[in-house]
Structures are given as C-alpha cells and as structure tokens.
Design a protein around this motif. Sequence first.
Motif, PDB file in Angstrom:
ATOM      1  N   VAL A 102       0.837  -1.208   0.000  1.00  0.00           N
ATOM      2  CA  VAL A 102       0.000   0.000   0.000  1.00  0.00           C
ATOM      3  C   VAL A 102       0.867   1.252   0.000  1.00  0.00           C
ATOM      4  CG1 VAL A 102      -1.692   1.302   1.336  1.00  0.00           C
ATOM      5  CG2 VAL A 102      -1.936  -1.170   1.096  1.00  0.00           C
ATOM      6  N   ALA A 103       1.941   1.233   0.782  1.00  0.00           N
ATOM      7  CA  ALA A 103       2.861   2.377   0.792  1.00  0.00           C
ATOM      8  C   ALA A 103       3.508   2.562  -0.576  1.00  0.00           C
ATOM      9  CB  ALA A 103       3.934   2.167   1.860  1.00  0.00           C
ATOM     10  N   LEU A 104       3.790   1.462  -1.267  1.00  0.00           N
ATOM     11  CA  LEU A 104       4.370   1.564  -2.613  1.00  0.00           C
ATOM     12  C   LEU A 104       3.391   2.222  -3.579  1.00  0.00           C
ATOM     13  CD1 LEU A 104       7.073   0.695  -3.891  1.00  0.00           C
ATOM     14  CD2 LEU A 104       5.910  -1.369  -4.686  1.00  0.00           C
ATOM     15  N   LEU A 105       2.103   1.847  -3.473  1.00  0.00           N
ATOM     16  CA  LEU A 105       1.097   2.469  -4.335  1.00  0.00           C
ATOM     17  C   LEU A 105       0.940   3.953  -4.018  1.00  0.00           C
ATOM     18  CD1 LEU A 105      -1.638  -0.331  -4.275  1.00  0.00           C
ATOM     19  CD2 LEU A 105       0.019   0.125  -6.078  1.00  0.00           C
ATOM     20  N   THR A 229       6.054   4.767   3.358  1.00  0.00           N
ATOM     21  CA  THR A 229       5.827   5.811   2.362  1.00  0.00           C
ATOM     22  C   THR A 229       6.881   6.911   2.452  1.00  0.00           C
ATOM     23  OG1 THR A 229       3.451   5.371   2.457  1.00  0.00           O
ATOM     24  CG2 THR A 229       4.145   7.448   1.482  1.00  0.00           C
ATOM     25  N   TYR A 230       7.204   7.311   3.668  1.00  0.00           N
ATOM     26  CA  TYR A 230       8.211   8.368   3.829  1.00  0.00           C
ATOM     27  C   TYR A 230       9.561   7.938   3.264  1.00  0.00           C
ATOM     28  CZ  TYR A 230      11.729  11.282   6.025  1.00  0.00           C
ATOM     29  OH  TYR A 230      12.816  12.086   6.239  1.00  0.00           O
ATOM     30  N   PHE A 231       9.995   6.727   3.609  1.00  0.00           N
ATOM     31  CA  PHE A 231      11.317   6.286   3.145  1.00  0.00           C
ATOM     32  C   PHE A 231      11.327   5.985   1.649  1.00  0.00           C
ATOM     33  CE2 PHE A 231      11.835   5.216   7.731  1.00  0.00           C
ATOM     34  CZ  PHE A 231      12.936   6.015   7.965  1.00  0.00           C
ATOM     35  N   PHE A 232      10.199   5.514   1.104  1.00  0.00           N
ATOM     36  CA  PHE A 232      10.142   5.317  -0.343  1.00  0.00           C
ATOM     37  C   PHE A 232      10.277   6.651  -1.075  1.00  0.00           C
ATOM     38  CE2 PHE A 232       7.534   1.171   0.048  1.00  0.00           C
ATOM     39  CZ  PHE A 232       8.706   0.455   0.155  1.00  0.00           C
ATOM     40  N   LEU A 233       9.640   7.688  -0.539  1.00  0.00           N
ATOM     41  CA  LEU A 233       9.699   8.993  -1.191  1.00  0.00           C
ATOM     42  C   LEU A 233      11.040   9.682  -0.994  1.00  0.00           C
ATOM     43  CD1 LEU A 233       6.136  10.376  -0.332  1.00  0.00           C
ATOM     44  CD2 LEU A 233       6.941   9.484  -2.522  1.00  0.00           C
ATOM     45  N   VAL A 264       7.319   2.912 -13.694  1.00  0.00           N
ATOM     46  CA  VAL A 264       6.544   3.791 -14.578  1.00  0.00           C
ATOM     47  C   VAL A 264       5.148   3.207 -14.809  1.00  0.00           C
ATOM     48  CG1 VAL A 264       6.403   4.724 -16.917  1.00  0.00           C
ATOM     49  CG2 VAL A 264       8.581   4.756 -15.694  1.00  0.00           C
ATOM     50  N   SER A 265       5.082   1.890 -15.045  1.00  0.00           N
ATOM     51  CA  SER A 265       3.781   1.256 -15.255  1.00  0.00           C
ATOM     52  C   SER A 265       2.915   1.347 -14.005  1.00  0.00           C
ATOM     53  CB  SER A 265       3.981  -0.208 -15.656  1.00  0.00           C
ATOM     54  OG  SER A 265       2.747  -0.883 -15.765  1.00  0.00           O
ATOM     55  N   LEU A 266       3.514   1.143 -12.838  1.00  0.00           N
ATOM     56  CA  LEU A 266       2.762   1.243 -11.593  1.00  0.00           C
ATOM     57  C   LEU A 266       2.256   2.669 -11.372  1.00  0.00           C
ATOM     58  CD1 LEU A 266       1.862  -0.230  -9.011  1.00  0.00           C
ATOM     59  CD2 LEU A 266       4.031   0.459  -7.975  1.00  0.00           C
TER      60      LEU A 266
END
Length: 448
Positions: A102-105, A229-233, A264-266
């Motif tokens: 969910v965080a990735l999305l 989410t924070y660390f992904f960003l 990119v697709s995601l």
Amino acid sequence: MTGTSLCRVPPDAAESHPEHESRLAQLRERLAESRAALRRDRAPAVPAVAHGGPSNFSRAQVPWALDLAAAWSWRFIVIVAAGLVVLKALAMFSVIVLPVVVALLISALTAPLVRLATDVGVPRAIAALGVVIGGIGVVVLLLTFVSAQVANGASDLADQVVAGLGEVEDWLKTGPLNASESQINAYIQSAQDAITERSKDGEILAQVSEVGSTIGHVVAGFFIVLFSTYFFLSDGDRIWAWLVRLAPRAARERVDSSGRVAWVSLTQFVRATVIVALVDALGIAIVAAILGVPFVLAIGVLVFLGAFVPMIGATIAGTVAILVALVDQGPITALLMLGGVILVQQIEGHILQPFLMGRWVSVHPLAVIVAIGCGVLVAGIAGALIAVPLAATVNAVVQHLASFTDVGDDDPEEELEEDFEELGADDREEHPDLRPEPDDHETPQETS
C-alpha cells in the motif's frame, strides 16, 4: 655362485683358446636368463581388470516428443513449487507485506509532488515528510466530514429503518405470503435463538478477541504504511540501488531497466485508477444528491475507496447508496439510484477504462478479471487490491525484456544445427526426423 667361478679363466688362456671364449659367452647368457627369471618370479602380480556391461545411465529410449514433454513438465512443477513457497512466505508476513505494498502504491501516486518540491529547491527529506503529513491531513478531514454527516443523519435513518421494517411486516401479512402474526413471531424468535446460540461456548469472547487482534494489526499496518511511504519517497533511489546490487553483475543492467519500467507502469496505473475512482465517486454522489438520498459525502467516499478494486469495486460500493435510498425514500427512489449507478458504471467501462487503462497500462479486461479472481483466492480483498497493479507491472516488465530479442532474424536450420551440436551426435541419430530436409536440387548422395 659356481657359475661365476667357472667364468673366471686366465686371460692368456682365453686368448689362446677361442672355444673357451665362446663357452664363456654362453655361460654369461644363461646367467642373465636365470637372473631375469628370478626377477620375474619375485615381481608382484598385476590384478586382472574386470570389464562390465553397458552403463545403466544412458538416455531413455523414448520418443522425442515424450522426452520434451517430460522435461517441460518437471521444470513447470519446480517453478510452481517455488511460486507456492514464495506465496506461503508472503502470507506468513502479510501483516507487513500488505502495508508495504500500500505504501508503494501511495508513493507511486505522490512521487510527482515530491519531485516538484525538489525542483523548487526543497530538500527531498522535507518534501517527503510534507507530502506524508499532507496526506494524513486530507484523510482526517474526509473522515471528519463523513463522521459528522453520518452522526447528524443517523437518528433520522434509524427512524426510517424502523418504519421500513413495519412496512415489511405489513407486506408479509397482506401480501402474497399471507403470513400470520404467529408465523412472523416464530421467524423473529428463531433469529433471536440463533443469535443466542452463537453467544454460547465463548464464541462472543473469541469474536471480541479476533476484533481486538484485527484492530491491533490495522494500527500496526497504519504506522508501517506511514514510515514506508516516507522512506520510499525520500530514499527510494538508494533503496533500489541496493536491491540492484543484490543481482549478479551480468544481470544488473537488465534488472535496473526492468525495475524502472515497472515503476513507470505502476505510476500510470495508480494515476488512472485515481481518476476513475474520482469520476465514479462524483457521479454516484451527484445522482444521490439529485434524488435527495442522505449521506451523500459518505457514499462518495465509500465509492471512491471501492473503485480501487477494478471492474467490481465501485458497483459493490454503489449498492450502499441503493440500500440507503430504499430505506429512506422507498423502492422508486432506489430504482432510480440503481439506474444512476449503472449509468456511471457504463461511462467508466466504455469511456474511462478503454481510454485510460488501455492507453497507459495496456492490460486486457480479461487479464484484469483473471487477476482479480486469483487475487481474491490467494489473499481475499487485499489480494484483489494488489492483483491488477501486479499484473500491470509484470506485463510491462515482460514486454520490456522481450524487446531485447529480435524475432525472425535467425535461420531455423542453423539454429537446429546448433541445438544438435549442444545435444551431441547420439541425439541426432536418435531423432532423424529433426534433421534439416534436403533441398530440391540436392541428390541423396550429397545429403548423405
């Protein structure tokens, strides 16, 4: 030895009698033969070598098609077993895996905002923190409005439900069923008995404990989503570089390019899904507002969240609006609400989905349905949420890797010769039907 003593003759006698010299030579030859025989007798015996029959590990004499089918079969079994092991491991850690997905999305959706802030000059960490805090604020604001609307209209809706139940009871008495008061009371008593029976033997306590465990998982998942989410960003590039370094050196370039294509697709899929969800929510909310159905904002938020399950999510969420219209205003308004939900779904299915999903994601509707079904079977509602984006990313990666292969440039006969060289001459003799056919201008002697 006596032989050596007989050989010793005076030199002058040997020179005067040539026959003595010949005797001496013969004695020396006999002495050499006797020593050689003595050495042969003392030499260790060489063990005999046992010669066995043909090896039992030769290739099975089966038709080539059966051999090829067996090779494909056991490889397919190994791949399926490995996939099941991976799915089982993911299911064991679903409390962590699902929040990370969910965080990735969410990161795919909000990454452009972070990029825009960094282009202005804001540090990436601060931009990521601002996006996360802003997202939390938006969610809290929506929940506040929805809760206030539901709290204001809950009493009126409860009165409508009581009145609706009275109408149902009257219909059971005067309708085609002609149910008596005692039959209706018996049905109500059986329902009460069923509820009482389920409350025995600690079932209620078990259900309460399950609800408490679920709430604990939801709270833990919420914080995992926030931090992920924070660390992904903020550190997404470094995290991906670390993952790429885990691959072999020869495969790192393809792994890196495949991951970027998948991202990119995601991102495109999430953007398209958000647009479709907004259109569904606004359309159904507008229809509900025109018909005077209560809880318009709550219905819109529910439809927006449900639309993240493609094809069926918005329809299922729209049934809530139909039920509310049925309870509040009767069957005529409920039928009109049903028509509005169907109209919005037709606009989505025939305009938005082909234009957005087909153009940005390129996933066939049949693949979407199959992916949703597989996701529901594997992980329930959560599986349905992540099945379609997973299918979209896998499709993009497969097409990207396939682009490195040139189709139709290789000579089939040359490829067949290379295959035979790899298999060996024995396989060529075992499968003469796979040898290249001779050209028309070649004679049998030339081909042989």
